[in-house]
Design a protein around this motif. Sequence first.
Motif, PDB file in Angstrom:
ATOM      1  N   UNK A 314       0.830  -1.203   0.000  1.00  0.00           N
ATOM      2  CA  UNK A 314       0.000   0.000   0.000  1.00  0.00           C
ATOM      3  C   UNK A 314       0.869   1.258   0.000  1.00  0.00           C
ATOM      4  N   UNK A 315       0.573   2.199  -0.865  1.00  0.00           N
ATOM      5  CA  UNK A 315       1.204   3.519  -0.812  1.00  0.00           C
ATOM      6  C   UNK A 315       0.703   4.165   0.488  1.00  0.00           C
ATOM      7  N   UNK A 316       1.600   4.490   1.442  1.00  0.00           N
ATOM      8  CA  UNK A 316       1.110   5.024   2.731  1.00  0.00           C
ATOM      9  C   UNK A 316       0.310   6.314   2.550  1.00  0.00           C
ATOM     10  N   UNK A 317       0.595   7.030   1.473  1.00  0.00           N
ATOM     11  CA  UNK A 317      -0.147   8.269   1.213  1.00  0.00           C
ATOM     12  C   UNK A 317      -1.587   7.954   0.813  1.00  0.00           C
ATOM     13  N   UNK A 318      -1.777   6.791   0.151  1.00  0.00           N
ATOM     14  CA  UNK A 318      -3.126   6.416  -0.297  1.00  0.00           C
ATOM     15  C   UNK A 318      -4.030   6.145   0.894  1.00  0.00           C
ATOM     16  N   UNK A 319      -3.452   5.562   1.957  1.00  0.00           N
ATOM     17  CA  UNK A 319      -4.259   5.266   3.152  1.00  0.00           C
ATOM     18  C   UNK A 319      -4.748   6.575   3.780  1.00  0.00           C
ATOM     19  N   UNK A 320      -3.836   7.536   3.923  1.00  0.00           N
ATOM     20  CA  UNK A 320      -4.221   8.832   4.508  1.00  0.00           C
ATOM     21  C   UNK A 320      -5.236   9.523   3.593  1.00  0.00           C
ATOM     22  N   UNK A 321      -4.997   9.397   2.285  1.00  0.00           N
ATOM     23  CA  UNK A 321      -5.891  10.058   1.328  1.00  0.00           C
ATOM     24  C   UNK A 321      -7.296   9.455   1.401  1.00  0.00           C
ATOM     25  N   UNK A 322      -7.364   8.125   1.568  1.00  0.00           N
ATOM     26  CA  UNK A 322      -8.687   7.494   1.657  1.00  0.00           C
ATOM     27  C   UNK A 322      -9.430   8.011   2.898  1.00  0.00           C
ATOM     28  N   UNK A 323      -8.718   8.122   4.012  1.00  0.00           N
ATOM     29  CA  UNK A 323      -9.356   8.635   5.239  1.00  0.00           C
ATOM     30  C   UNK A 323      -9.787  10.078   5.065  1.00  0.00           C
ATOM     31  N   UNK A 324      -8.924  10.857   4.394  1.00  0.00           N
ATOM     32  CA  UNK A 324      -9.255  12.266   4.160  1.00  0.00           C
ATOM     33  C   UNK A 324     -10.495  12.355   3.282  1.00  0.00           C
ATOM     34  N   UNK A 325     -10.586  11.457   2.330  1.00  0.00           N
ATOM     35  CA  UNK A 325     -11.727  11.417   1.432  1.00  0.00           C
ATOM     36  C   UNK A 325     -13.014  11.196   2.243  1.00  0.00           C
ATOM     37  N   UNK A 326     -12.960  10.227   3.162  1.00  0.00           N
ATOM     38  CA  UNK A 326     -14.108   9.963   4.040  1.00  0.00           C
ATOM     39  C   UNK A 326     -14.472  11.227   4.809  1.00  0.00           C
ATOM     40  N   UNK A 327     -13.454  11.838   5.433  1.00  0.00           N
ATOM     41  CA  UNK A 327     -13.695  13.019   6.293  1.00  0.00           C
ATOM     42  C   UNK A 327     -14.350  14.148   5.505  1.00  0.00           C
ATOM     43  N   UNK A 328     -13.786  14.417   4.312  1.00  0.00           N
ATOM     44  CA  UNK A 328     -14.279  15.555   3.519  1.00  0.00           C
ATOM     45  C   UNK A 328     -15.701  15.283   3.023  1.00  0.00           C
ATOM     46  N   UNK A 329     -15.923  14.079   2.505  1.00  0.00           N
ATOM     47  CA  UNK A 329     -17.259  13.771   1.979  1.00  0.00           C
ATOM     48  C   UNK A 329     -18.290  13.792   3.101  1.00  0.00           C
ATOM     49  N   UNK A 330     -17.858  13.307   4.276  1.00  0.00           N
ATOM     50  CA  UNK A 330     -18.749  13.312   5.436  1.00  0.00           C
ATOM     51  C   UNK A 330     -19.076  14.763   5.825  1.00  0.00           C
ATOM     52  N   UNK A 331     -18.025  15.597   5.926  1.00  0.00           N
ATOM     53  CA  UNK A 331     -18.234  16.994   6.337  1.00  0.00           C
ATOM     54  C   UNK A 331     -19.134  17.736   5.349  1.00  0.00           C
TER      55      UNK A 331
END
Length: 433
Positions: A314-331
């Motif tokens: 896993x690209x470690x940046x992809x994991x953070x990006x996926x979480x950020x994606x969740x956070x932003x879409x949720x917000x």
Amino acid sequence: MKENRTVTLDLKNGQPPIELPVMSGTLGTPVIDVRALAQHGYFTFDPGFTATASCASSITYIDGEAGLLYHRGYPIEQLAYESDFMEVSYLLLYGELPTAQQKVDFEQAITHHGMLHDQVVTVFRGFRRDAHPMAVMIGVTGALSSFYPDAHDVFDPRSREISAHRLIAKVPSIAAWAYKYNIGEPFIYPQNRMAYAENFLHMLHATPCEPYEVKPVLARALDRIFILHADHEQNASTSTVRLAGSSGATPFACVAAGMASLWGPLHGGANEAVLKMLEEIDDVKNIPAVIQRAKDKADRFRLMGFGHRIYKNFDPRAKVMRETCHEVLDALDLMDDPQFKIAMELERIALQDDYFIAKKLYPNVDFYSGIVLRALGIPSSMFTVLFALARTAGWVAQWNEMLTDPAHRIGRPRQQYTGPTRRDYVPMTKRGA
Ligand code: CMC
């Protein structure tokens, strides 16, 4: 650092074997110093540089098998969640996290270099309105060389520092103006009271007609995206910046060259290509057919946002990006976003597929970044521009490191010649029909 061992290369050509020193860094794969080979009449052959270290660097470390990314020793996850882009830029450039006062001074320096020379407006106006913002970005960044003749003295440390500050400070203004020019809206000037990502979103979305408030949650998400893209050791664009800079060229031209290299769909253009691919997939029911296409050797199609030269995990940046994606879409109350659903399902299916497992193809940083950026109101033509904006911090740090390296020489790869051997010129009258 030189190790106590060597590699012996016996070419079986009647000459004594060649001893090549082995060197190690503080982490990672040891390297064989092949420089002596040229004296013996040989070059190494490594198209695509899959087994070649082009330099020694103390900025970024990647362990692709373990999925690790460190900047100056700090794991990317810690920087993404606990730091901010200004601090990471400082870290890349100066090697250490700043003290409180150093951070204030650095932010002050960056903030006060944000404005573009008024004549730059004329440079923008020379482009077609429908020019891709990356074309504008490359052109205007290169054109800055003509505004800062003092930057030509690349062996003066203070001159290099000012250039680095100018570049980090001005790329957001160039990026936002490339977009404004494209959509025919007036340019919005940088605001010194705003933080870096907030200021960029303001220049991008505000108009002179009314006040525009940047939502803190969106500015924070963008700042994290900038951190995730800030540096990635010797990739195509960074190597381009180093190679251009190795001749002593002005940093604005070198960074413009890096931007050109970044633009391609196999590098920084992938985030734009991912969103286009998700749009084309349109429905989760079409995913199996797309996976099939990606596996077909006769088809040039690739699953965009998947695979990486270095990461075989896993690209470690992809994991953070996926979480950020969740956070932003949720917000933003966008969790039902159809492309997000397609992306998650595509990832799930690909990660279970034998082809992707065997070739160690995992989602990379670009797989989710397009969805986040679109949720932030950023059009897809600007995705690579944002990558370039953030990567400028890494480029200037790498450029600066190269010029202070005692081993620095102009970059000059060699080749294996495969053309015709010597032959005599044939006059036109004797060349046949
Ligand atoms: N979809 C399907 N097959 C793939 C993919 C993919 N995305 N990526 C690699 N492969 C296959 C490729 O066909 C090859 O198969 P074979 O061994 O049968 O010939 C094998 O995997 C190895 O691929 P490669 O092209 O030799 O690997 P590379 O290291 O030269 O390329 C890459 C790395 C990132 C260019 C490639 O994985 C790719 O094209 N990915 C899609 C574009 C993309 O997402 N780019 C963003 C990279 S991350 C951001 C950045 O740092 O720039």
